[in-house]
Design an enzyme around this catalytic site. Sequence first.
Site, PDB file in Angstrom:
ATOM      1  N   GLU A   1     -14.391  13.738  23.192  1.00  0.00           N
ATOM      2  CA  GLU A   1     -13.005  13.721  22.721  1.00  0.00           C
ATOM      3  C   GLU A   1     -12.899  13.727  21.193  1.00  0.00           C
ATOM      4  O   GLU A   1     -11.869  14.112  20.652  1.00  0.00           O
ATOM      5  CB  GLU A   1     -12.264  12.504  23.278  1.00  0.00           C
TER       6      GLU A   1
ATOM      7  N   HIS B   1      -1.692   2.777   9.195  1.00  0.00           N
ATOM      8  CA  HIS B   1      -2.901   2.131   8.665  1.00  0.00           C
ATOM      9  C   HIS B   1      -3.107   0.830   9.413  1.00  0.00           C
ATOM     10  O   HIS B   1      -2.177   0.034   9.590  1.00  0.00           O
ATOM     11  CB  HIS B   1      -2.754   1.837   7.170  1.00  0.00           C
TER      12      HIS B   1
ATOM     13  N   HIS C   1      -6.530  -2.095  10.949  1.00  0.00           N
ATOM     14  CA  HIS C   1      -7.900  -2.575  10.791  1.00  0.00           C
ATOM     15  C   HIS C   1      -8.636  -2.453  12.129  1.00  0.00           C
ATOM     16  O   HIS C   1      -8.907  -3.453  12.790  1.00  0.00           O
ATOM     17  CB  HIS C   1      -7.909  -4.011  10.287  1.00  0.00           C
TER      18      HIS C   1
ATOM     19  N   HIS D   1     -12.697  -2.156   5.306  1.00  0.00           N
ATOM     20  CA  HIS D   1     -11.269  -2.478   5.241  1.00  0.00           C
ATOM     21  C   HIS D   1     -10.530  -2.006   6.491  1.00  0.00           C
ATOM     22  O   HIS D   1     -10.074  -2.817   7.288  1.00  0.00           O
ATOM     23  CB  HIS D   1     -10.676  -1.850   3.973  1.00  0.00           C
TER      24      HIS D   1
ATOM     25  N   GLU E   1       0.826  -1.206   0.000  1.00  0.00           N
ATOM     26  CA  GLU E   1       0.000   0.000   0.000  1.00  0.00           C
ATOM     27  C   GLU E   1       0.865   1.263   0.000  1.00  0.00           C
ATOM     28  O   GLU E   1       0.427   2.342   0.404  1.00  0.00           O
ATOM     29  CB  GLU E   1      -0.970  -0.031   1.176  1.00  0.00           C
TER      30      GLU E   1
END
Length: 271
Positions: free
Chosen positions: A171, A141, A143, A212, A120
């Site tokens: 928050e 990145h 999940h 994703h 990626e």
Amino acid sequence: MPKGNEWLQSEFVAELKELAFALWDKGWGERNAGNISARLNPQQMDEWGVADMPATQWYDLPKPVPELAGQSMLMTASGAFMRHVRENPERDLGLVRFSADGAQFSPIAGYAGAGRPSSEMITHLLVHAERQDKGQSVIVHTHADWLLLMSHLHDQTSEAFTKTLWRMCSESLMFFPDGIGVVPWMLPGSLEIGEASGELAKTHRLILWAYHGVLAAGDSLDDAFGLIETADKAAMVYCQGRMAGTTLPGITDDQIKMLGKHLGVTPIYSL
């Protein structure tokens, strides 16, 4: 230690190894899920003894990124398991340099065993290109469970998704008044998802990839990780409300405006 591997003993890499393990420990980094990158400044390159490391082989990028021309970056390897990064950093991490026109990259250290940067990579580069002038040098990145689930349950427009997260806990507005950009499902690792993420990165530090995962840009590893934690907590509250058979009303628009004034932040979307 072999010459050129001093960077593996740096404080930054030590922090990155712990962050990678934390992603797995939270259940966000199953198997080889997730990736991390950081743009490196000349001082870091000098201190790590890699400023003059030769670029031995160049590879074309799917799209030139001239904003990163001549720069260097640390990035997790393609296929790296987050839980193993701290045990095998020489295999699961590496340094890359970009050509003078930003059209190619060359690994200059790490990636032992013929490894390569994350699949990626192009998404990271296109987001870095948009965020580097805004003070963010790190991209994470992963999940995150609740954000992933929420992408199945909620309207996927960035504005609607953001406002729901703001309403779930105070928050949220505090840490991401610039909201969360939502990319509809696209092929992972593709130029298409990279370009869509880069476009959203012009205004958002947090980007959700539907079905994703999530990507965050921060000025440090902790900053990027903390953004994801905060958004995922808000998503958890929303999803658990749905699981209980209700849609939580949450913080009202007037209360969000009041909170923004108190915090000195301006919500990206009107209320």
